[in-house]
Structure formats: C-alpha cells, structure tokens
Design a protein around this motif. Structure first.
Motif, PDB file in Angstrom:
ATOM      1  N   LYS A 186      67.783  61.072  60.090  1.00 32.75           N
ATOM      2  CA  LYS A 186      66.524  61.672  60.277  1.00 32.75           C
ATOM      3  C   LYS A 186      65.744  61.379  59.002  1.00 32.75           C
ATOM      4  O   LYS A 186      64.717  61.011  58.943  1.00 32.75           O
ATOM      5  N   SER A 187      66.652  61.205  57.967  1.00 33.12           N
ATOM      6  CA  SER A 187      66.023  60.730  56.565  1.00 33.12           C
ATOM      7  C   SER A 187      65.437  59.612  56.809  1.00 33.12           C
ATOM      8  O   SER A 187      64.312  59.310  56.079  1.00 33.12           O
ATOM      9  N   SER A 188      66.250  58.544  57.372  1.00 32.30           N
ATOM     10  CA  SER A 188      65.832  57.211  57.466  1.00 32.30           C
ATOM     11  C   SER A 188      64.413  57.152  58.450  1.00 32.30           C
ATOM     12  O   SER A 188      63.565  56.351  58.155  1.00 32.30           O
ATOM     13  N   LEU A 189      64.480  57.741  59.472  1.00 35.48           N
ATOM     14  CA  LEU A 189      63.354  57.943  60.271  1.00 35.48           C
ATOM     15  C   LEU A 189      62.315  58.537  59.617  1.00 35.48           C
ATOM     16  O   LEU A 189      61.029  57.797  59.721  1.00 35.48           O
ATOM     17  N   ASP A 190      62.302  59.644  58.766  1.00 32.20           N
ATOM     18  CA  ASP A 190      61.328  60.056  57.942  1.00 32.20           C
ATOM     19  C   ASP A 190      60.661  59.011  57.178  1.00 32.20           C
ATOM     20  O   ASP A 190      59.244  58.968  57.001  1.00 32.20           O
ATOM     21  N   SER A 191      61.312  58.161  56.493  1.00 31.29           N
ATOM     22  CA  SER A 191      61.006  57.197  55.395  1.00 31.29           C
ATOM     23  C   SER A 191      60.376  56.148  56.052  1.00 31.29           C
ATOM     24  O   SER A 191      59.371  55.648  55.549  1.00 31.29           O
ATOM     25  N   LEU A 192      60.801  55.834  57.223  1.00 29.21           N
ATOM     26  CA  LEU A 192      60.400  54.936  58.056  1.00 29.21           C
ATOM     27  C   LEU A 192      58.812  55.259  58.346  1.00 29.21           C
ATOM     28  O   LEU A 192      57.872  54.327  58.560  1.00 29.21           O
ATOM     29  N   ALA A 193      58.917  56.341  58.783  1.00 31.37           N
ATOM     30  CA  ALA A 193      57.514  56.898  59.409  1.00 31.37           C
ATOM     31  C   ALA A 193      56.575  56.724  58.179  1.00 31.37           C
ATOM     32  O   ALA A 193      55.308  56.488  58.417  1.00 31.37           O
ATOM     33  N   GLU A 194      56.993  57.372  57.040  1.00 31.39           N
ATOM     34  CA  GLU A 194      55.999  57.326  55.856  1.00 31.39           C
ATOM     35  C   GLU A 194      55.821  55.984  55.559  1.00 31.39           C
ATOM     36  O   GLU A 194      54.553  55.559  55.312  1.00 31.39           O
ATOM     37  N   LYS A 195      56.498  54.825  55.737  1.00 36.16           N
ATOM     38  CA  LYS A 195      56.257  53.332  55.371  1.00 36.16           C
ATOM     39  C   LYS A 195      55.210  53.156  56.428  1.00 36.16           C
ATOM     40  O   LYS A 195      54.441  52.318  56.094  1.00 36.16           O
ATOM     41  N   LYS A 196      55.604  53.334  57.683  1.00 34.02           N
ATOM     42  CA  LYS A 196      54.617  52.822  58.629  1.00 34.02           C
ATOM     43  C   LYS A 196      53.189  53.223  58.382  1.00 34.02           C
ATOM     44  O   LYS A 196      52.183  52.436  58.672  1.00 34.02           O
ATOM     45  N   ILE A 197      52.982  54.739  58.072  1.00 29.82           N
ATOM     46  CA  ILE A 197      51.739  55.026  57.791  1.00 29.82           C
ATOM     47  C   ILE A 197      51.188  54.269  56.717  1.00 29.82           C
ATOM     48  O   ILE A 197      50.047  53.762  56.715  1.00 29.82           O
ATOM     49  N   MET A 198      51.743  53.921  55.656  1.00 28.18           N
ATOM     50  CA  MET A 198      51.382  53.277  54.303  1.00 28.18           C
ATOM     51  C   MET A 198      50.852  51.670  55.167  1.00 28.18           C
ATOM     52  O   MET A 198      49.867  51.383  54.585  1.00 28.18           O
ATOM     53  N   VAL A 199      51.713  51.092  55.637  1.00 26.90           N
ATOM     54  CA  VAL A 199      51.416  50.012  56.266  1.00 26.90           C
ATOM     55  C   VAL A 199      50.305  49.840  57.036  1.00 26.90           C
ATOM     56  O   VAL A 199      49.549  49.130  56.907  1.00 26.90           O
ATOM     57  N   LEU A 200      49.976  51.057  57.774  1.00 24.25           N
ATOM     58  CA  LEU A 200      48.642  51.182  58.794  1.00 24.25           C
ATOM     59  C   LEU A 200      47.623  51.167  57.894  1.00 24.25           C
ATOM     60  O   LEU A 200      46.509  50.740  58.126  1.00 24.25           O
ATOM     61  N   GLU A 201      47.719  52.024  56.733  1.00 26.54           N
ATOM     62  CA  GLU A 201      46.616  52.196  55.814  1.00 26.54           C
ATOM     63  C   GLU A 201      46.364  51.019  55.100  1.00 26.54           C
ATOM     64  O   GLU A 201      45.006  50.490  54.982  1.00 26.54           O
ATOM     65  N   MET A 202      47.200  50.092  54.775  1.00 23.96           N
ATOM     66  CA  MET A 202      46.961  48.953  54.114  1.00 23.96           C
ATOM     67  C   MET A 202      46.230  47.873  54.996  1.00 23.96           C
ATOM     68  O   MET A 202      45.413  47.141  54.893  1.00 23.96           O
ATOM     69  N   GLU A 203      46.771  47.937  56.203  1.00 23.18           N
ATOM     70  CA  GLU A 203      46.313  46.994  57.295  1.00 23.18           C
ATOM     71  C   GLU A 203      44.643  47.425  57.457  1.00 23.18           C
ATOM     72  O   GLU A 203      43.954  46.346  57.480  1.00 23.18           O
ATOM     73  N   LEU A 204      44.446  48.726  57.638  1.00 25.35           N
ATOM     74  CA  LEU A 204      43.155  49.030  57.589  1.00 25.35           C
ATOM     75  C   LEU A 204      42.240  48.431  56.491  1.00 25.35           C
ATOM     76  O   LEU A 204      41.018  48.110  56.550  1.00 25.35           O
ATOM     77  N   THR A 205      42.816  48.681  55.136  1.00 24.91           N
ATOM     78  CA  THR A 205      41.969  48.467  54.112  1.00 24.91           C
ATOM     79  C   THR A 205      41.839  46.722  54.025  1.00 24.91           C
ATOM     80  O   THR A 205      40.842  46.341  53.589  1.00 24.91           O
ATOM     81  N   GLN A 206      42.976  46.357  54.514  1.00 24.32           N
ATOM     82  CA  GLN A 206      42.559  44.678  54.489  1.00 24.32           C
ATOM     83  C   GLN A 206      41.682  44.142  55.518  1.00 24.32           C
ATOM     84  O   GLN A 206      41.087  43.229  55.110  1.00 24.32           O
ATOM     85  N   LYS A 207      41.693  44.751  56.488  1.00 24.24           N
ATOM     86  CA  LYS A 207      40.797  44.436  57.403  1.00 24.24           C
ATOM     87  C   LYS A 207      39.060  44.814  57.083  1.00 24.24           C
ATOM     88  O   LYS A 207      38.288  43.992  57.316  1.00 24.24           O
ATOM     89  N   ARG A 208      39.048  45.931  56.419  1.00 24.94           N
ATOM     90  CA  ARG A 208      37.902  46.039  55.725  1.00 24.94           C
ATOM     91  C   ARG A 208      37.508  45.114  54.917  1.00 24.94           C
ATOM     92  O   ARG A 208      36.415  44.571  54.922  1.00 24.94           O
ATOM     93  N   LYS A 209      38.198  44.871  53.775  1.00 22.72           N
ATOM     94  CA  LYS A 209      38.201  43.619  52.957  1.00 22.72           C
ATOM     95  C   LYS A 209      37.981  42.356  53.540  1.00 22.72           C
ATOM     96  O   LYS A 209      36.940  41.627  52.977  1.00 22.72           O
ATOM     97  N   ILE A 210      38.618  41.982  54.759  1.00 24.79           N
ATOM     98  CA  ILE A 210      38.167  40.760  55.409  1.00 24.79           C
ATOM     99  C   ILE A 210      36.835  40.783  55.884  1.00 24.79           C
ATOM    100  O   ILE A 210      36.088  39.904  55.767  1.00 24.79           O
ATOM    101  N   SER A 211      36.508  41.944  56.469  1.00 25.51           N
ATOM    102  CA  SER A 211      35.324  42.413  57.011  1.00 25.51           C
ATOM    103  C   SER A 211      34.060  41.796  55.893  1.00 25.51           C
ATOM    104  O   SER A 211      32.976  41.246  56.117  1.00 25.51           O
TER     105      SER A 211
END
Length: 166
Positions: A113-138
């Motif tokens: 459960k702890s690992s899943l929670d950590s991975l869920a947080e990392k996934k959210i961070m990665v998705l936010e970074m991806e969105l930021t990178q897409k904006r910068k690319i644009s």
C-alpha cells in the motif's frame, strides 16, 4: 438377458417369447436386441462422480508443506517464504526469524500500500511535468515560428534595400 437391471439399459418385454427390446435411458429410442457389455471404466467413473461431494471448506484449501504435509503457518523473513512449524526445527532454518503468516500478510500489505501510494504520487508528479514540458514545447514552437517570420521579414527588407542600392 443383460446384467439384471443396471443403469443405462432398460429392457422391455415384447410378445410371449420373452424377446427384449432395449431403449436408451436418455432419449428413449428403442434398438433391437444385441449383446451388450458393461463399460467398466465408464461405470467406475460414473460411480466416483456420484460419490463425489464438494465440501465448502475444501474450496478454501490452505497451502501445505511439501515435506511434512502440514499447513504453512509461519513466514521465514530470511528466505521470504512460507513454512510449516516442523520446518522451523530443520538445520537449514536455524538462526532465522519467523513470524505468523497473518502478521506477515499485514506487513506486506502495508508495504505494498505504501509503495502504491508513493507510485501514485510520483505518477501525478510525472503527469504534471509532462504537461509543463508540453506547454514549454508549445511556447518554443510559437517562438520559432515568430522568429522565422521575423527573419523572413528582415531578409525581405535587406533584399529590398540591396536591390534599391543596385
């Protein structure tokens, strides 16, 4: 006469001469007298099927020790595997730490459960970074397009100036 009223064939009497006409127990189709033999393998299998009873407790069968045929009630933390109480006394398990399976399940569920929670947080961070990178690319693409238009415009002006000076 065949085997004295066994399941599967039902003799019917016809005429006074005791001729037999047999019929299929499933579809009741009659067929002429033949020499019928019992299929022993099929009869044994049918008998086993009739005697077979499902016990609801058997459905939830617990894993058993291959050596001692006992329930696996302990978890060896060193080997990370389930063992029975007799295996604890074996020489290869000396000086190892054992915990009851219920406690081990709770510990590992919590870790997962702890690992899943950590991975869920990392996934959210990665998705936010991806969105930021897409904006910068644009933005960079827009700047490149603007720069290209500006460069073309300046080139046209310079070409016009050079043409006039000629």
């Amino acid at each position: 006469m065949w085997g004295g009223g066994k399941k599967g064939i039902e003799p019917k009497e016809e005429d006074e001469e005791d001729k037999e006409i047999s019929s299929c127990p499933e579809i009741r189709e009659e067929f002429p007298e033949r020499t019928l033999r019992v299929n022993r393998a099929l009869a044994n299998l049918a008998e086993e099927a009739q005697n077979f009873k499902l016990d609801p407790k058997e459905k939830e069968s617990k894993p058993h020790c291959e050596v001692h045929q006992e329930d696996l009630k302990l978890f060896c933390e060193t080997d990370r595997k389930l063992i029975c109480s007799n295996c604890v006394e074996a020489p290869e398990h000396r000086e190892r730490r054992f915990i009851p399976t219920g406690k081990a399940i709770k510990i590992y569920k919590d870790k997962i459960k702890s690992s899943l929670d950590s991975l869920a947080e990392k996934k959210i961070m990665v998705l936010e970074m991806e969105l930021t990178q897409k904006r910068k690319i644009s933005e960079v693409r827009e700047q490149a397009s603007s720069l290209q238009i500006h460069t073309t415009s300046e080139f046209t002006k310079m070409h016009q100036i050079l043409t006039e000076k000629e």
